[in-house]
Design an enzyme around this catalytic site. Structure first.
Site, PDB file in Angstrom:
ATOM      1  N   LYS A  81     -11.917  10.375   8.720  1.00  0.00           N
ATOM      2  CA  LYS A  81     -12.618  10.008   7.501  1.00  0.00           C
ATOM      3  C   LYS A  81     -13.471   9.026   7.608  1.00  0.00           C
ATOM      4  O   LYS A  81     -14.243   8.839   6.691  1.00  0.00           O
ATOM      5  CB  LYS A  81     -11.525   9.866   6.214  1.00  0.00           C
ATOM      6  CG  LYS A  81     -10.563  10.841   6.048  1.00  0.00           C
ATOM      7  CD  LYS A  81      -9.630  10.467   4.827  1.00  0.00           C
ATOM      8  CE  LYS A  81      -8.473  11.276   4.552  1.00  0.00           C
ATOM      9  NZ  LYS A  81      -7.518  11.464   5.629  1.00  0.00           N
ATOM     10  N   ASN A 118       0.903  -1.114  -0.052  1.00  0.00           N
ATOM     11  CA  ASN A 118       0.175   0.054  -0.115  1.00  0.00           C
ATOM     12  C   ASN A 118       0.992   1.270   0.051  1.00  0.00           C
ATOM     13  O   ASN A 118       1.541   1.380   0.990  1.00  0.00           O
ATOM     14  CB  ASN A 118      -1.007   0.153   1.318  1.00  0.00           C
ATOM     15  CG  ASN A 118      -1.659   1.281   1.257  1.00  0.00           C
ATOM     16  OD1 ASN A 118      -2.675   1.275   0.552  1.00  0.00           O
ATOM     17  ND2 ASN A 118      -1.356   2.456   2.082  1.00  0.00           N
ATOM     18  N   GLU A 119       0.793   2.090  -1.026  1.00  0.00           N
ATOM     19  CA  GLU A 119       1.467   3.408  -1.068  1.00  0.00           C
ATOM     20  C   GLU A 119       2.845   3.585  -0.998  1.00  0.00           C
ATOM     21  O   GLU A 119       3.254   4.014   0.131  1.00  0.00           O
ATOM     22  CB  GLU A 119       0.697   4.192  -0.243  1.00  0.00           C
ATOM     23  CG  GLU A 119      -0.528   4.715  -0.642  1.00  0.00           C
ATOM     24  CD  GLU A 119      -1.388   6.018   0.082  1.00  0.00           C
ATOM     25  OE1 GLU A 119      -0.544   6.397   0.936  1.00  0.00           O
ATOM     26  OE2 GLU A 119      -2.281   6.288  -0.237  1.00  0.00           O
TER      27      GLU A 119
END
Length: 732
Positions: A600, A442-443
């Site tokens: 979020k 991931n990223e």
């Protein structure tokens, strides 16, 4: 038209752990000659690196007495302390075991954060690197005949550059934060110590509405001298010898307990070896696992028998399904279009850290399914087996991943530990019908350490371990385009309306350039969303600056409305995963009027409040009735003019009343939304009421807004600066 398929179809199974009790009990589950006790009660704990704590005669009477699950670090990390405790802690417990002849004993830890050393009676019986997978050690030879045994565990969440994750916007806690099992078996049993797997792997060769072909591999561990010796040789190649002869039996039952298919194979064991044996089953006209539409589960039972007596037995749930991804048309489940409407989640919870209960996990899945989601990304590491069980039963398709986040190291220890984390995940979760892809990274940003070799090796390993599922990764950049093409399928973490301009969501061709970035074409949005503090409210807001104080809930709703409208209308986007289902702790964050929180989530960190965007998705994704007035928490208004926005999937005609006076009846748009602009409020309290009619009944929602032109807003007096281009936030 090119279609992308993985393996042929999938049969997957579930290790049945539903009846386990998480804390305050020792629960014994027995299947013939196997018992499984959860030993979560009565542990002594001391934070710090304690000299001689592993020794049998160490005095721990002054330590804290507690029950598992337990972890540390969250107490201050949740408050925004970037220097929360990352170091060792010790646990000790007395085990009362009377070893029996012909029996074997194992300790299975569901997870320890994020590295562990395990000692029994002063001897090191094994270590585990990585904080998210289970591990299992045999203790038979280390037990005291006098019954009392001392178990000592050193756990640590101290940073170690040989263990992923090396980065990431989440906290790393320490401790024994999932259950510990004491397992007793016969001296011949299905193998428990192969990366803590069940010892059984179910794969499918072909699954359709007409048939299912199931390939089973059973690893059997023989600790005895029984079996074929080196000088044994059959007179005929197909001859079986009586010494070490056993029956391996596989049965499939439907959900009512009726036998569907059965097969028995005679096998020969060899002394003191662990050997794989294979069986193949065929099911005619199978009842398919259809995701949330119909998550039908069979039960598979594998038994090892000798002269009709069961020696060991494993029962697992089985879901039969196939899928493929068309790079132009999207995701297909069992040959039919099935857009993935997903969310992501971390495993922490307010005031608990990672030490959550089964009840907590059940609540999480209930909220996810209530909203109508049909897919879950388990970010950014292996989640518990109990959560996978819940997803199997709920019909949620799961993206499971290892914690290669942010950066990697090229040295051998990191590569070895990453490989072991992948093996832990695959071998422990391979039998879950919910899991549809194995996540590799991931990223990850390319800097001094080149990730390509590591990721290619991991992709190859995953494909050999499980040829029936694709590998997947989430990226956020173009810096290394070939890295993004290593996994079979690709997700993009993009935040239009938050880290990027919201105008990107109104351009119908904006995402065309992303389609060729994956190996086969097509992609999903693995992360998207916006922050929202439930105490921050503003009507007709401008796009906030992510790292600033002001995170109005209304803006989060605008972002999700525009995101789903665009993604759902783009066929080559085969799925999307909201970031995030729940607010979670990230100690380094200082934004949105809170410290240590990534806001979020569609639901608050404590799971008590559903934000407005939750109801937007519920109205669009769920069959449950929704009539919801947004901005109810914006109770004090400083402007007489205000919009009224509602989400509704009950009827396409919604009536609005203000202070008892009918304003109008309006039609919902294609995304279950109605907005009345410039509604006038009187000074003082205003009653807002919406209603719809369904089957002769009137359904209502209402709220009270107070208009006070002199009230002070939480929004800072100083105007919020324009968003700085390139302000990518964490990991962007």
């Amino acid at each position: 038209m090119k279609h992308l398929k993985y393996g042929k179809t999938y049969l997957l199974t579930i290790l049945t752990l539903f009846s386990f009790i998480w804390v305050n009990t020792i629960y014994s589950q027995q299947h013939n000659n196997r018992t499984d006790q959860i030993i979560n009660e009565g542990w002594f704990f001391q934070k710090g690196d304690i000299s001689d704590a592993e020794k049998e005669n160490f005095n721990h009477s002054e330590w804290e007495l507690l029950n598992l699950p337990h972890n540390w670090g969250w107490e201050t990390a949740e408050k925004g302390d970037k220097k929360y405790y990352r170091g060792p802690g010790w646990y000790r417990k007395k085990l009362h075991i009377e070893p029996k002849t012909g029996r074997r004993y194992f300790l299975r830890f569901e997870a320890v954060g994020y590295k562990a050393e395990v000692y029994l009676n002063g001897k090191n019986i094994g270590n585990h690197m990585g904080g998210f997978g289970a591990f299992c050690f045999e203790i038979t030879e280390h037990l005291n005949a006098k019954k009392e045994n001392i178990l000592a565990v050193k756990a640590s969440n101290e940073f170690d550059n040989s263990i992923a994750p090396l980065g990431g916007d989440f906290n790393i806690y320490g401790g024994i934060y999932r259950s510990v099992h004491l397992i007793e078996t016969a001296d011949i049993c299905f193998n428990l110590t192969d990366h803590a797997s069940s010892g059984i792997k179910w794969l499918q060769t072909d699954v359709s509405e007409e048939k299912a072909v199931l390939d089973i591999t059973a690893w059997i561990s023989n600790s005895t001298d029984k079996g074929l010796k080196f000088n044994h040789f059959p007179k005929e190649l197909n001859e079986t010898l009586p010494d070490g002869l056993f029956d391996l039996e596989a049965n499939i039952y439907d959900d009512k307990g009726n036998l569907v298919v059965s097969k028995t194979h005679q096998i020969n064991l060899s002394p003191n070896l662990t050997i794989p044996f294979k069986l193949q089953l065929h099911i005619k006209n199978p009842h398919l696992w259809q995701g949330t539409i119909d998550p039908y589960l069979y039960k598979g039972v594998i038994s090892l028998k000798s002269k009709g007596k069961t020696i060991d037995k494993i029962s697992q749930n089985i879901g039969l399904r196939s899928f493929n991804i068309d790079p132009d048309k999207g995701f297909f489940l069992n040959g039919k279009p099935y857009r993935l409407k997903g969310v992501s989640k971390h495993q922490d919870r307010k005031n608990k850290g990672w030490a959550v209960s089964n009840k907590d996990l059940e609540e999480d899945i209930a909220l996810i399914t209530e909203m109508g989601a049909n897919a879950l990304r388990c970010a950014h590491y292996q989640h518990s087996d109990y959560l996978m069980d819940l997803c199997d039963k709920a019909g949620l398709l799961v993206w499971s991943e290892i914690p290669q986040v942010g950066s990697i190291k090229e040295h051998d220890d990191f590569v070895t530990n990453s490989r072991n984390q992948l093996l832990d995940m695959i071998r422990q979760q391979i039998n879950h019908p919910s899991v549809f892809a194995w996540g590799l990274f991931n990223e990850v940003h390319v800097s001094r350490n080149d990730p390509h070799r590591d990721f290619v090796d991991l992709e190859n390993l995953a494909s050999v371990e499980d040829p029936t599922r694709p590998t997947v990764a989430a990226t956020s950049h173009y810096a290394s385009p070939q890295m993004n093409r290593i996994p079979d399928i690709l997700g993009w973490n993009r935040y239009p309306g938050w880290y990027d301009s919201i105008e990107n969501l109104y351009n119908p061709t904006q995402w065309d350039k992303y389609q060729p970035t994956s190996q086969h074409g097509g992609f999903c949005f693995s992360e998207y969303g916006a922050g929202a503090n439930i105490e921050h409210h503003e009507q007709n807001p401008n796009q906030p600056v992510p790292r600033d104080f002001w995170h109005p809930e209304e803006w989060q709703s605008i972002v999700h409305e525009a995101s789903w409208a665009r993604y759902s209308q783009t066929p080559y986007i085969w799925g999307s995963f909201v970031w995030n289902m729940f607010d979670f702790s990230a100690a380094k964050r200082r934004e949105g009027g809170q410290e240590g929180i990534n806001d979020k989530g569609l639901v608050t960190f404590d799971r008590k409040i559903k934000k407005d965007a939750f109801f937007f998705y519920k109205a669009n994704w769920s069959k449950q009735p929704v009539l919801h007035i947004t901005s109810k928490r914006h109770t004090i208004r400083t402007s007489a003019k205000t919009p009224v926005k509602i989400y509704c999937n009950i009827s396409d005609a919604v009536k609005l009343k203000v202070n008892g006076k009918t304003i109008s009846t309006a039609k919902t748009n294609d995304f279950k939304t109605v907005i009345w602009e410039d509604i006038t409020l009187k000074k003082g309290k205003n009653r807002i009421e919406v209603s719809v009619k369904k089957n002769g009944k009137t359904i209502k929602d209402q709220t009270i807004w107070t208009f006070d032109p002199n009230a002070k807003s939480l929004k800072p007096e100083i105007g919020i600066k324009d968003r700085i281009k390139g302000d990518g936030g964490f990991g962007q």
